[in-house]
Enzyme design. Structure first.
Site, PDB file in Angstrom:
ATOM      1  N   CYS A   2       0.618  -1.233  -0.008  1.00  0.00           N
ATOM      2  CA  CYS A   2      -0.162   0.063   0.006  1.00  0.00           C
ATOM      3  C   CYS A   2       0.866   1.560   0.107  1.00  0.00           C
ATOM      4  O   CYS A   2       1.959   0.863   0.193  1.00  0.00           O
ATOM      5  CB  CYS A   2      -1.021   0.343   0.837  1.00  0.00           C
ATOM      6  SG  CYS A   2      -2.101  -1.866   1.119  1.00  0.00           S
ATOM      7  N   LEU A  51      -3.715  -1.956  -1.771  1.00  0.00           N
ATOM      8  CA  LEU A  51      -3.208  -2.873  -2.824  1.00  0.00           C
ATOM      9  C   LEU A  51      -3.632  -3.978  -2.178  1.00  0.00           C
ATOM     10  O   LEU A  51      -2.413  -5.048  -1.255  1.00  0.00           O
ATOM     11  CB  LEU A  51      -1.879  -3.455  -3.155  1.00  0.00           C
ATOM     12  CG  LEU A  51      -1.269  -4.662  -3.759  1.00  0.00           C
ATOM     13  CD1 LEU A  51      -2.243  -4.001  -5.466  1.00  0.00           C
ATOM     14  CD2 LEU A  51       0.057  -4.031  -4.916  1.00  0.00           C
ATOM     15  N   GLU A  79       3.587  -6.144   4.423  1.00  0.00           N
ATOM     16  CA  GLU A  79       3.403  -7.420   4.774  1.00  0.00           C
ATOM     17  C   GLU A  79       3.666  -8.028   6.230  1.00  0.00           C
ATOM     18  O   GLU A  79       5.116  -7.452   6.848  1.00  0.00           O
ATOM     19  CB  GLU A  79       3.708  -8.773   3.576  1.00  0.00           C
ATOM     20  CG  GLU A  79       3.222  -8.509   2.489  1.00  0.00           C
ATOM     21  CD  GLU A  79       1.340  -8.720   2.964  1.00  0.00           C
ATOM     22  OE1 GLU A  79       1.154  -9.207   3.863  1.00  0.00           O
ATOM     23  OE2 GLU A  79       0.973  -7.990   1.663  1.00  0.00           O
TER      24      GLU A  79
END
Length: 609
Positions: A2, A51, A79
């Protein structure tokens, strides 16, 4: 993956400037094309572009939790690969979940452990948490600096964003570049915290910042530390094999299509081979140039073409492989150069190696949202040619500069005489080298040779790798692609950083440990291949195109470029036959074109007086 942006102001009401907060957030749209959100309170604006990779339905941001003492809100990019373990642990501590995403785990981790949440995370991340209970903002970045995060202190708070563009969208941030900013631009030493723009800083890898009415403070929560290595060769190889298998397994978790980048080298080959053991089908991508394999010539840097090794690796694991073939026009297109400069924000590119990477990522993104890459293996395992050159290692400067790497050798001959004198890049590089070496911890019983190579490893992990991670992040996120880098797992980095150089080169070759640990998943051709850098086109049509673009720039005599670039120097180079330009001359033209488009895109005020 993101993009995040935000603004904290303790003396004003940011809700009255909602359009500015929206503009800051909008600059991150490339990084997160799936969704966006803005969270506004009197003292803070938090923006997010998403995203969607894990829990596409439930992971919307900004994400907040209401407590009796006030809201706690998070915007997050990255992540977390140990999400499952953390979720179980936090559940045992009484936390209740609304989603399946790692974002919520980070938020609840903060509620449980405060700033110390970063110590529990395995992954790549950059995030901001506004804590209404304490009227403070936490900024945090992962240990290796995989995900970027910039900040700009203001009179009464801070601006921040995943990229400088988010900050520059706020009128409080001045678009000024001073001498300190320009020195690093042409030096390639990656000064920690450097962000080109005056007043702006990059949060360091392994660092957190706290912003409150009392001001801004930073704290290092992780750094490379010297520790004895007591494992023998066999144990070391087994340990690395186990770590790599675990890392690949963790990083293949996603709720969207994912693939592997395959270069034909040892690094990506090991990852693809290990991934093939975790799934029934491996999708791989590579990039090459039209006619490169058939007409390849040893250029002294790249001794063999990539294509045969790519085929061998793909055939071994039965990969569903796509090769992206590019023409000179594909990689010389000024539109692509401008797209990259827009995304990266700094004119410090690598020519066709950047544009081809962007084109590759465009092709990958047509089918996949996540890709795994072999970045950082050379820094971790000791793979660069200059690491094995005694003269370079003992040169008294950064090895990648001493080796006369034409792409990162600094180079300021194209600048005006006055600017070269003012910047004095050589002195700057020497100062940066002394500072970098002084930051290295050593063991009391280290030999002189091992101490030298520990320093070399430290320089690469804390400086050179940052250049490469920044390049890959901007090129991938410019097309909304998440690229994961398994070799940056901090457990692997810590272990190999403290592995003696003699053990890293036990068979007399580069990356001995990786070669041995991954031999069971590689074809013999890839296992025995000599290190070859990222491909660069050998087609003379590319040089001709770059030369012609430089001639077109030269014709614009009123361009602001010539406040920085020596017009007479450019005229001389443009008068030469482009087919006779050496690599240094070609890269100098690339830098001039980058500067030209960057000035046009960003309209900086250059103040070196």
């Amino acid at each position: 993956m993101c993009g995040i942006a935000g603004w904290v102001s303790f003396d004003s009401d940011v809700r009255t400037a909602e359009e500015t907060a929206e503009a800051m957030t909008a600059t991150m749209s490339r990084r997160g094309p799936d969704d966006s959100g803005l969270w506004l309170r009197k003292e803070v604006a938090l923006g997010h572009h998403r995203l969607a990779v894990v829990d596409p339905e439930g992971g919307a941001q900004p994400m907040n939790v209401r407590t009796a003492a006030g809201d706690v809100c998070l915007v997050y990019s990255g992540e977390i690969y140990n999400t499952a373990e953390l979720r179980r642990r936090l559940s045992g501590l009484g936390h209740v979940w609304r989603t399946q995403c790692d974002t919520e785990v980070v938020l609840h981790g903060y509620l449980q452990w405060g700033d110390a949440v970063v110590d529990h995370l395995n992954g790549m991340f950059a995030f901001a948490i506004w804590d209404e209970r304490t009227r403070s903002l936490l900024l945090a970045r992962d240990r290796l600096g995989i995900k970027p995060l910039y900040y700009y202190p203001t009179r009464d708070g801070v601006l921040f964003g995943s990229e400088p563009q988010a900050i520059l969208a706020n009128p409080l941030a001045q678009r000024v570049v001073d001498a300190d900013g320009l020195r690093e631009l042409f030096a390639y030493t990656k000064q920690p915290g450097w962000a080109l723009w005056k007043g702006m800083r990059e949060l360091l890898p392994g660092e957190i910042a706290r912003v409150s009415p009392a001001g801004l403070t930073t704290r290092t929560y992780w750094k490379l530390s010297a520790a004895p290595h007591t494992d023998d060769r066999l144990t070391t190889v087994d340990r690395v094999r186990d770590l790599l298998s675990d890392v690949v397994r963790r990083q293949m978790v996603a709720d969207v299509p994912q693939c592997m980048l395959l270069s034909g080298g040892l690094d990506s080959g090991v990852l693809v081979g290990l991934a093939a053991r975790e799934t029934d089908r491996v999708n791989t991508f590579s990039v090459d140039f039209v006619g490169q394999e058939e007409n390849f010539e040893d250029d002294g840097v790249r001794g063999t073409p990539d294509a045969p090794y790519i085929r061998d690796m793909a055939d071994l694991v039965g990969a569903d492989h796509r090769g992206v073939l590019l023409s000179p026009a594909d990689v010389s297109d000024p539109v692509i150069r401008r797209a990259l400069l827009t995304a990266r924000g700094i004119p410090q590119g690598q020519g066709d190696m950047d544009t081809s990477l962007y084109r590759l990522f465009q092709a990958v993104r047509e089918e996949f949202t996540v890709a795994l890459s072999g970045e950082a293996a050379d820094e971790v395992f000791g793979g660069y040619r200059w690491m094995h050159d005694e003269q370079t290692v003992n040169s008294g400067t950064f090895p990648w500069l001493a080796f006369r790497n034409p792409i990162m050798s600094g180079g300021d001959a194209h600048l005006t005489r006055e600017l070269r004198a003012e910047l004095d890049v050589a002195t700057y590089v020497a100062d940066q080298y002394r500072t970098a070496v002084a930051a290295v911890e050593h063991l009391d019983d280290e030999t002189e040779a091992e101490a030298k190579m520990r320093t070399v490893g430290h320089l690469h992990l804390t400086r050179f790798l940052q250049l490469l991670l920044d390049r890959k992040d901007r090129a991938s996120m410019a097309v909304g692609l998440e690229v994961r880098v398994p070799f940056c797992d901090h457990r692997l980095v810590e272990y190999l950083y403290n592995t003696p150089w003699a053990l890293k080169t036990f068979d007399g070759r580069e990356k001995s440990i990786l070669r041995r640990a991954g031999r069971h998943v590689l074809p013999a051709s890839v296992r025995d291949r000599v290190k070859s850098p990222y491909p660069s086109t050998q087609d003379s049509a590319y040089v001709v195109a770059v030369h012609q673009q430089a001639r077109e720039v030269l014709a614009q005599r009123d361009s602001r470029l010539f406040a920085v670039v020596e017009e007479a120097w450019l005229r001389d180079v443009c008068a030469r036959d482009p087919l006779h330009l050496d690599v240094l001359g070609r890269m100098a033209l690339e830098r001039v074109l980058d500067l030209y488009h960057w000035i046009d895109l960003y309209s900086p005020t250059i103040d070196v007086g």
